[in-house]
Enzyme design. Structure first.
Site, short mmCIF file in Angstrom:
data_model
loop_
_atom_site.label_atom_id
_atom_site.label_comp_id
_atom_site.label_asym_id
_atom_site.label_seq_id
_atom_site.Cartn_x
_atom_site.Cartn_y
_atom_site.Cartn_z
N LYS A 1 -10.91 -4.17 -3.83
CA LYS A 1 -11.85 -3.03 -3.86
C LYS A 1 -11.18 -1.81 -4.45
CE LYS A 1 -13.68 -3.68 0.59
NZ LYS A 1 -12.61 -3.21 1.45
N LYS B 1 0.84 -1.22 0.00
CA LYS B 1 0.00 0.00 0.00
C LYS B 1 0.86 1.26 0.00
CE LYS B 1 -4.25 -1.98 1.16
NZ LYS B 1 -5.35 -1.94 0.26
N LYS C 1 -4.41 -9.72 -6.83
CA LYS C 1 -5.61 -9.98 -6.04
C LYS C 1 -6.79 -9.14 -6.55
CE LYS C 1 -6.66 -8.06 -1.88
NZ LYS C 1 -6.82 -7.71 -0.50
P1 ATP Z 1 -8.69 -2.84 -0.30
O1 ATP Z 1 -8.53 -2.97 -1.77
O2 ATP Z 1 -9.34 -1.55 0.14
O3 ATP Z 1 -7.44 -3.13 0.48
P2 ATP Z 1 -9.89 -5.44 -0.25
O4 ATP Z 1 -10.65 -5.59 -1.51
O5 ATP Z 1 -8.59 -6.13 -0.17
O6 ATP Z 1 -9.75 -3.92 0.15
P3 ATP Z 1 -10.68 -5.98 2.42
O7 ATP Z 1 -11.64 -5.10 3.11
O8 ATP Z 1 -9.25 -5.73 2.73
O9 ATP Z 1 -10.88 -5.94 0.87
O10 ATP Z 1 -10.96 -7.52 2.72
C1 ATP Z 1 -12.11 -8.03 3.25
C2 ATP Z 1 -11.95 -9.51 3.47
O11 ATP Z 1 -12.01 -10.19 2.23
C3 ATP Z 1 -10.62 -9.93 4.10
O12 ATP Z 1 -10.85 -11.05 4.92
C4 ATP Z 1 -9.79 -10.33 2.92
O13 ATP Z 1 -8.81 -11.28 3.24
C5 ATP Z 1 -10.84 -10.92 1.99
N1 ATP Z 1 -10.49 -10.71 0.58
C6 ATP Z 1 -10.35 -9.51 -0.03
N2 ATP Z 1 -10.01 -9.68 -1.33
C7 ATP Z 1 -9.95 -11.02 -1.51
C8 ATP Z 1 -9.65 -11.83 -2.65
N3 ATP Z 1 -9.35 -11.30 -3.81
N4 ATP Z 1 -9.71 -13.18 -2.51
C9 ATP Z 1 -10.03 -13.73 -1.33
N5 ATP Z 1 -10.31 -13.02 -0.22
C10 ATP Z 1 -10.27 -11.69 -0.30
#
Ligand code: ATP
Ligand code: LTN
Length: 333
Positions: A201, A116, A198
């Site tokens: 969001k 990040k 990955k």
């Molecule tokens: P950001 O992009 O803002 O960091 P994010 O999309 O990674 O957000 P989080 O709020 O960090 O989402 O994650 C919410 C939950 O979903 C966490 O338990 C995280 O491990 C899981 N998660 C997020 N993205 C994935 C993914 N691509 N595959 C599996 N699990 C995920």
């Protein structure tokens, strides 16, 4: 372990944007499956969202929408404690104490911090650095045994255990050491357009992510555009990141094994496969979206649920925080 003999779960998601199928298949789907066997606390990690610059009205909107989505996904507010992290001040309070039991070096090694801060060099704030400590406070306040998350959060669970062990070794058994709980399939869903990354969001490419509120046409269109390879063979194997991701998604959604999927699509092209995966995902999302529409239109009911959730969470959180304050030697209030 609580008095009713059930173990405890805590997890959370930050309201930084729309929830996508990565977060759903990696985390929330497991929450739904575990809710009958455990005492569960699920929060909206709104304080964590402050580590990025986000428009205040957007943050408020995202947070409320995510709260409604938790319930729409099947988290029953009667069985689980649902709340906003910022409504339970003990999270910030414990976080400060734990900051003093966390080493600069160990925080510097966190991959999420490194990723990040490399992505946003303009805003490498202290909150981003101490983010895992607040997450540890979220978990340890409730003496959680299990934390259902995606694979990317494993390292944060490790540091949480390290902080808890360090504290316990000085003051006795204050904290339960939590375990991460990730799904067998779906713990790391990749972007549809950059399948080595990955699905996230905060991805700038909208076509890479399937949001839980995307309508059927959008879902199908995004799957049709998904990056694959030139082999035209639906088989899970090294180097075929795009196809591997689609097989993983299809498996997580339908419960079919990789072999069953490979047999089902043997001799059939990628076009047909992408369409089938798209339809399966759209069918999975449709009842969630229906339920979401009803929930989000009744703000008063949502407020009742999150106020009630925070009251209950505060009760448990306060027990742990009081103990911690006593152990470290603060004069009782
Ligand atoms: P950001 O992009 O803002 O960091 P994010 O999309 O990674 O957000 P989080 O709020 O960090 O989402 O994650 C919410 C939950 O979903 C966490 O338990 C995280 O491990 C899981 N998660 C997020 N993205 C994935 C993914 N691509 N595959 C599996 N699990 C995920
Ligand atoms: N850091 C997590 C979100 C999160 C969380 C938590 C997950 C905040 N607090 C407590 C599990 C338990 C993330 O970035 N996905």
């Amino acid at each position: 372990m609580t008095t009713d003999g059930k173990k405890t779960i805590l997890s959370g998601i930050k309201p930084t944007g729309n929830l996508n199928i990565g977060g759903y298949l990696g985390a929330v789907k497991n929450w739904v499956e575990l809710q009958n066997e455990y005492n569960c606390f699920y929060c909206i990690a709104d304080l964590h969202a402050l580590t990025i610059r986000i428009d205040p009205s957007m943050l408020r909107k995202n947070a409320l929408e995510l709260f409604a989505l938790y319930i729409a996904c099947g988290i029953d507010p009667e069985k689980n404690i649902l709340f906003f992290q910022s409504h339970v001040s003990q999270h910030s309070e414990l976080s400060w104490v734990l900051d003093c039991y966390t080493m600069f070096g160990e925080l510097s090694r966190m991959t999420q911090f490194k990723d990040k801060s490399a992505k946003n060099t303009q805003n490498v704030n202290a909150g981003l650095f101490t983010y895992p400590v607040l997450m540890a406070a979220d978990i340890l306040l409730y003496q959680a045994d299990l934390v259902p998350v995606g694979e990317d959060q494993r390292q944060h669970l490790e540091i949480c255990r390290d902080i808890a062990s360090r504290f316990n070794s000085v003051y006795g058994e204050v904290f339960t050491l939590p375990e991460a709980y990730t799904p067998k399939v779906g713990a790391r869903i990749k972007s549809l357009t950059s399948p080595t990354q990955k699905m996230s969001k905060s991805d700038d490419d909208e076509n890479g992510t399937i949001n839980l509120l995307d309508n059927k046409d959008t879902v199908i269109r995004k799957f049709k555009k998904a990056v694959t390879d030139s082999q035209a063979c639906v088989k899970f194997s090294e180097g075929k990141d795009g196809i591997n991701n689609l097989i993983t998604i299809y498996s997580a959604v339908t419960g079919k094994t990789f072999t069953e999927i490979e047999n089902e699509f043997s001799g059939r092209g990628y076009g047909e496969f992408k369409l089938t995966v798209g339809e399966a995902v759209a069918d999975m999302l449709s009842p969630i979206q229906e339920k979401y529409k009803t929930l989000i239109s009744d703000k008063a009911q949502l407020e009742k649920i999150y106020r009630n959730g925070a009251d209950k969470a505060r009760y448990t959180a306060n027990k742990t925080l009081s103990k911690v304050y006593r152990k470290v030697g603060l004069v009782s209030r």
